[in-house]
Scaffold this motif. Sequence first.
Motif, short mmCIF file in Angstrom:
data_model
loop_
_atom_site.label_atom_id
_atom_site.label_comp_id
_atom_site.label_asym_id
_atom_site.label_seq_id
_atom_site.Cartn_x
_atom_site.Cartn_y
_atom_site.Cartn_z
N HIS A 62 0.72 -1.35 -0.10
CA HIS A 62 0.15 0.07 0.04
C HIS A 62 0.77 1.32 -0.15
N GLY A 63 2.03 1.14 -0.63
CA GLY A 63 2.84 2.37 -0.84
C GLY A 63 3.76 2.65 0.48
N TYR A 64 3.88 1.52 1.36
CA TYR A 64 4.60 1.90 2.52
C TYR A 64 5.84 1.03 2.59
N ASN A 65 6.32 0.63 1.24
CA ASN A 65 7.30 -0.37 1.25
C ASN A 65 8.83 0.17 1.77
N VAL A 66 9.05 0.40 2.91
CA VAL A 66 10.25 0.68 3.15
C VAL A 66 10.91 -0.27 3.84
N GLN A 67 12.39 -0.30 3.47
CA GLN A 67 13.17 -1.26 4.05
C GLN A 67 13.19 -1.52 5.25
N GLU A 68 13.74 -2.54 5.98
CA GLU A 68 13.78 -2.53 7.46
C GLU A 68 15.34 -2.97 7.96
N ASP A 69 15.54 -4.37 8.05
CA ASP A 69 16.62 -4.61 8.81
C ASP A 69 18.06 -4.09 8.31
N GLY A 70 19.03 -3.64 8.78
CA GLY A 70 20.13 -3.59 8.51
C GLY A 70 21.15 -3.59 9.49
N VAL A 71 22.49 -3.58 9.34
CA VAL A 71 23.48 -3.62 10.47
C VAL A 71 23.98 -2.12 10.56
N TYR A 72 23.93 -1.86 11.85
CA TYR A 72 24.51 -0.23 12.16
C TYR A 72 25.37 -0.18 13.17
N MET A 73 26.41 0.72 13.19
CA MET A 73 27.27 1.27 14.30
C MET A 73 27.13 2.56 14.28
N THR A 74 27.69 2.96 15.65
CA THR A 74 27.85 4.38 15.82
C THR A 74 28.77 5.01 15.11
N ARG A 75 28.26 6.17 14.84
CA ARG A 75 29.20 6.84 13.87
C ARG A 75 30.49 7.15 14.24
N GLN A 76 30.61 7.35 15.51
CA GLN A 76 31.81 7.38 16.07
C GLN A 76 32.74 6.26 16.02
N TYR A 77 32.04 5.00 16.42
CA TYR A 77 32.84 3.81 16.47
C TYR A 77 33.37 3.46 14.62
N TYR A 78 32.30 3.88 14.03
CA TYR A 78 32.66 3.53 12.48
C TYR A 78 33.62 4.27 11.88
N GLU A 79 33.66 5.69 12.47
CA GLU A 79 34.86 6.31 11.58
C GLU A 79 36.17 5.82 12.04
N ARG A 80 36.47 5.14 13.28
CA ARG A 80 37.82 4.63 13.63
C ARG A 80 37.64 3.36 13.09
N HIS A 81 36.70 2.61 12.74
CA HIS A 81 37.08 1.40 12.44
C HIS A 81 36.39 1.12 11.22
N LYS A 82 36.63 1.88 10.02
CA LYS A 82 36.01 1.81 8.69
C LYS A 82 36.22 0.43 7.98
N GLU A 83 37.57 -0.08 8.28
CA GLU A 83 38.07 -1.22 7.65
C GLU A 83 37.49 -2.27 8.09
N GLN A 84 37.37 -2.37 9.64
CA GLN A 84 36.73 -3.77 10.08
C GLN A 84 35.11 -3.64 9.92
N ALA A 85 34.61 -2.46 9.72
CA ALA A 85 33.26 -2.52 9.42
C ALA A 85 32.92 -2.87 7.95
N ARG A 86 33.77 -2.52 7.18
CA ARG A 86 33.71 -3.14 5.75
C ARG A 86 33.94 -4.44 5.90
N LYS A 87 34.87 -5.23 6.49
CA LYS A 87 34.84 -6.46 6.48
C LYS A 87 33.84 -7.25 6.92
N PHE A 88 33.47 -6.76 8.03
CA PHE A 88 32.19 -7.31 8.79
C PHE A 88 31.01 -7.35 7.80
N SER A 89 30.83 -6.24 7.28
CA SER A 89 29.84 -6.06 6.39
C SER A 89 30.05 -7.31 5.05
N GLU A 90 31.17 -7.29 4.58
CA GLU A 90 31.42 -8.17 3.48
C GLU A 90 31.07 -9.46 3.74
#
Lengths: 788, 312, 100
Positions: free
Chosen positions: B195-223
């Motif tokens: 009905h027009g409300y097809n909004v995605q749901e689940d995803g993996v999130y990190m705090t930006r703070q953590y993310y900024e310092r662990h970009k590589e790790q995040a990328r690996k984890f995501s991959e």
Amino acid sequence: MKNPIQYIRQSLSRKLSLWIVLFAAIIFNVALGVMFRQSLDAVRQEAVNRATQVLDNTVLRVNTILQRVEKAADNTEWLILRHLNAPDSMFVYSRTILKNNPELNGCSIAFEPWYFKDRGKYFSAYSYNDNGSILTTQEGNDHYEYFYMDWYQMVKLLDRPNWTEPFFDFNPEDIYSKDMIASYCRPLKDANGSYIGTFSTDISLGWLSETISAVKPYPNSYSIMIGEGGTFFVHPDTTKLFYQTIFTETLEQPDPDLTALGHAMLRGEEGMHQLRMDGEDCYVFYKPLGNTGWSVAIVCPEDDIFGGYFRLQRIVLFIVIIGLILMLLVFSRIVSRELKPLRRLADQTGTIAKGHFDQKLQEDGRTDEIGRLSHSFGDMQQSLIRYIDELKETTARNASIESELKVASTIQASMLPRVFPPFPERKDIDLYASMIPAKEVGGDLFDFFLRDEKLFFCIGDVSGKGAPSAMLMAVTHALFRSASAHQSDPSSIMQAVNETTCQGNESNMFITLFLGVLNLSTGCLCYCNAGHDCPLILGIEAATALKAQPNLPLGVFADMKYEEQEIQLAPGSTVFLYTDGLTEAKNRDRKQFGWQRMADILSSCARQQLTPRQILETISGEVDRFVAGAEHSDDLTMLAIHYTPNPVDSILSESLLLKNDVREVARLGAFVKSVAERLNLAQPLAGQLRLAVEESVVNVIDYAYPAGSDGDITVSVVADGSSIKVTVIDSGIPFDPTSTDKADTSLSAEDRPIGGLGIQLVRELMDSVGYERTDGHNVLTLIKQLKR
Amino acid sequence: MKKLVLLLTLLFFAVFSRAQDRIVFTPQWTAQAQFAGYYVAQEKGFYRDVGVEVEIVHPSATLSALNRIRRNESQATTLQLCQAMEIIDSGIPLVNILQTSMNNAMIIASRRDVDPLSQKGVRVGIWSVGFGQLAICMSEKEGLDYEWIRSASNVNLFVKGAIDATLAMSYSEYYQLVQAGYEFSDRSIYRFCDHGYNVQEDGVYMTRQYYERHKEQARKFSEASRRGWEWASEHPEETLDIVMKYVRENHIATNRTLQRLMLQEVLRLQVDRESGAREYRLRPDMVKLASDLMVEYKLIGHEVTFGQLTAE
Amino acid sequence: MKTSIEEIDGKYVAVLEGEMDTAAAMEAEAVLKPLYDTGGKDVVIDCSGLEYIASSGLRILLSILKGAKGGGSHVVLKGVNEDIKNVFKLTGFINIFEFE
């Protein structure tokens, strides 16, 4: 066993036994079927009753306890509501309840957020029973926001008391309950009726689980309990507890029966369903538990309920089948044994049928149907043997008779003259004969032949039938022929035949015979009868019997004297000879044709001037009509001789009287010469005539009269266009020149006798030489045919 | 002295490497097939392959996933998009390092065989923990005047009849309700995605703070996590085995059937409607839709942009 | 009937002429008597003039033949005509006499 049906068909014992067993089986089937059907219902009913009763009892017990909880809560509620102004008292109350109700596990008195403003957002007085000691605390905090819990919210939303679904409760901070718990909650309302909080009492359901699990009306039955969402809270398979609902399996594999059961239970119904659970057919009895919204069910596998029943059924069936098989075998054996004689009988009669008639039939002394049958068979066998023997005899006899008859009829047929007319060249005689043989050859005979201007004929009847008669007939025929070859008078012929017949006649067979010699020149008929039926003479007007002495049949007395008789047969008359097969021919009424009837018919024939053939045919016809299909018992033989001598329209008729002196020969020669001239005879003929006449006369001269005596010799010549007849008559001693033997012309000169030439020449030169002794005269008749 | 230096160096490396490569991942809820991909990546060694040591710790009643993130007891978690946007709006910047869901799974299930939207003013169950933003927007938009009943679990309330309808996830509560013996017709289920409300749901999130310092790790984890999900989509039964292992270890009250159905549905929801493929990315259009709705109905104060959610 | 005998060239030649009936035969017999025993001499009987012969005549011829044969001499009949030859045939004399 190539074909089971054939196999069964072939044996009476098998058939019988099978029928009996079949019938017994049907009866058993019906009886057992009825019994089992009835008892099945009974068993089922019993099971239902039992399970239902057990279930009722269990539910009752559970309900009692649950009700106690409810009661406790109900009773305490007013206390709480009375003291809403004193929050701390809540702790006391929650504690007190537990004290007073040992079966309770815990108790919460929880209020809406910020109800007690000075107490903060959360206020829930919670006591729990820790192995006898009661601990009380305030359980609400940021980590345990009880507002969102089922137990709290449910009564708020439903606005009525409510049992929660069983659960494993835990408080995040430090309290763990290891049991299954269910809470009975009541909504708390203030004086205005507004909802202010929830009062909840917890009870451990371990005992519930045990109680329900213990319900086992049948060894393999088990109990389950489901909550309002269908979740299993009691189940023998502990892996399903809490994790699965009654509908879980139907999510991937729809099971309408199970779904229906689940819904029925969830609706709080009580009853029984039949369905398939875990691969087994089961009866499921279910009943709701009090106000909880839960439902208990007892699952009884059919095998359990009816296990014993089916076992019994199987045993009985097994017994019945074994019994039937035994019955089959035993009956088969018994019937077989009883029928053994029958089989034996069958085998033995089989042997008899193959031709071994003397096969012994066994007696076994039974008096029942089989025994009687055996006995009858024995009788039948005996009469069969007798019958066959008789039949053999009769057949042999018949065969021999048959062959005899065949022989006889062959002999007869081959002997009798068959060709008619027999003397077509002669005008003075017409002859016809027929012999209709009877079924069994009767031995009739007839014969005729011409010699020296005389017709020799006979008709006879041999006694008896069959081959011996036919043989005798043949012999008689031969005798007749040989006797009349050189004798011309019937009595001597008869005597000769008789003598020979009597010789060696051990069987004492005899022949009736009528014998006649007709002098064709003179019409004189000499005859002799030997016991035969007298012939009839057909004249112009009528048929009359020829007077003849019967004498005796031939073969009786060897020295019997047979006298001959003679009559003058008038020209144009017919002699009719017959055997008794004619007069004795019988019709169906056993009436005989009779002499008179025959005579009348013959008279009629005479009047009609019928020919011999016609006469015989007429008689035959009449006999056939009379007999009308009945069989001839005797041969029917007839012979008819019609005598029409040549009319005396001669061209020439001369005679010469001579003395018995050889010197008269010259005169004779001249006489003959003149006759020959008159007749215009060619020279060889004339010379032959002269020679024949001379030789005949010389014979007479030489022998007729005693030496020295005088005697007359008359030589007459009668000639017509076709023949010359010379008659030499003398009154000397009886001498028949024709009876001397022929000279043997093959002898050498040395061996030739001097005498006998004359007669031989006469015989050779003339066509016919006939001799007769009449009225004391020798009459020698010489005939020479002129026409060829 | 040399020994000490050696010891310290070792310690340093150990700590450093530990600090660098170790990550605690907390799914937003208890162990279930919803997080199958991560379990697979862990069990199949995909994380190890990329050189990341992952510890999966599920939230407890005492400590929710979000709290763990806040206290850095976990570094990554899963969140629904709307939820994440709410959190960002409340002042905690988050970064979406992996988007798994490409579709909306929320439904409204009615107890009666009627269109839920026709039941104006009725009690509708909603999660107390913070999902359901779209539902609130929609109900206000449609003027449904629902009485939202917040609770930890809606299933029992629904079953008991304490609520007239409930929000449910098509992969989770829906099956639980069916398992409780409910037979829904097409009419009694309202799917937001249709009905027009097809909004995605689940995803993996990190705090930006953590993310900024662990970009590589995040990328690996995501991959590695993505690889885990890919593997799961190709080996559902084996994946199910892995999931049930985690379920049992964590004493979760569920069964294989429910997990299988959940896995099927979750994998299906990962397939983008338009492209027909697993895209593993945030869609700006969906982000915009969600943001606009939530702003409109006052669930968030300011717009949350695509850029705010994603790296860079 | 005429009957004569001659002795010519050592043979007896008899001539028979005419008809030899029974009576004539008796008379002829006397004349022919010497022929019954010829003493070895052959006999020729001339029958060319013979027209008729009865059985008596035949008997005489037979006697002559018998006698001749006994003496080892031949008897030949000359000039026998067909009719008389027929008579010879009828009596079988055709086989025992020699004819010329």
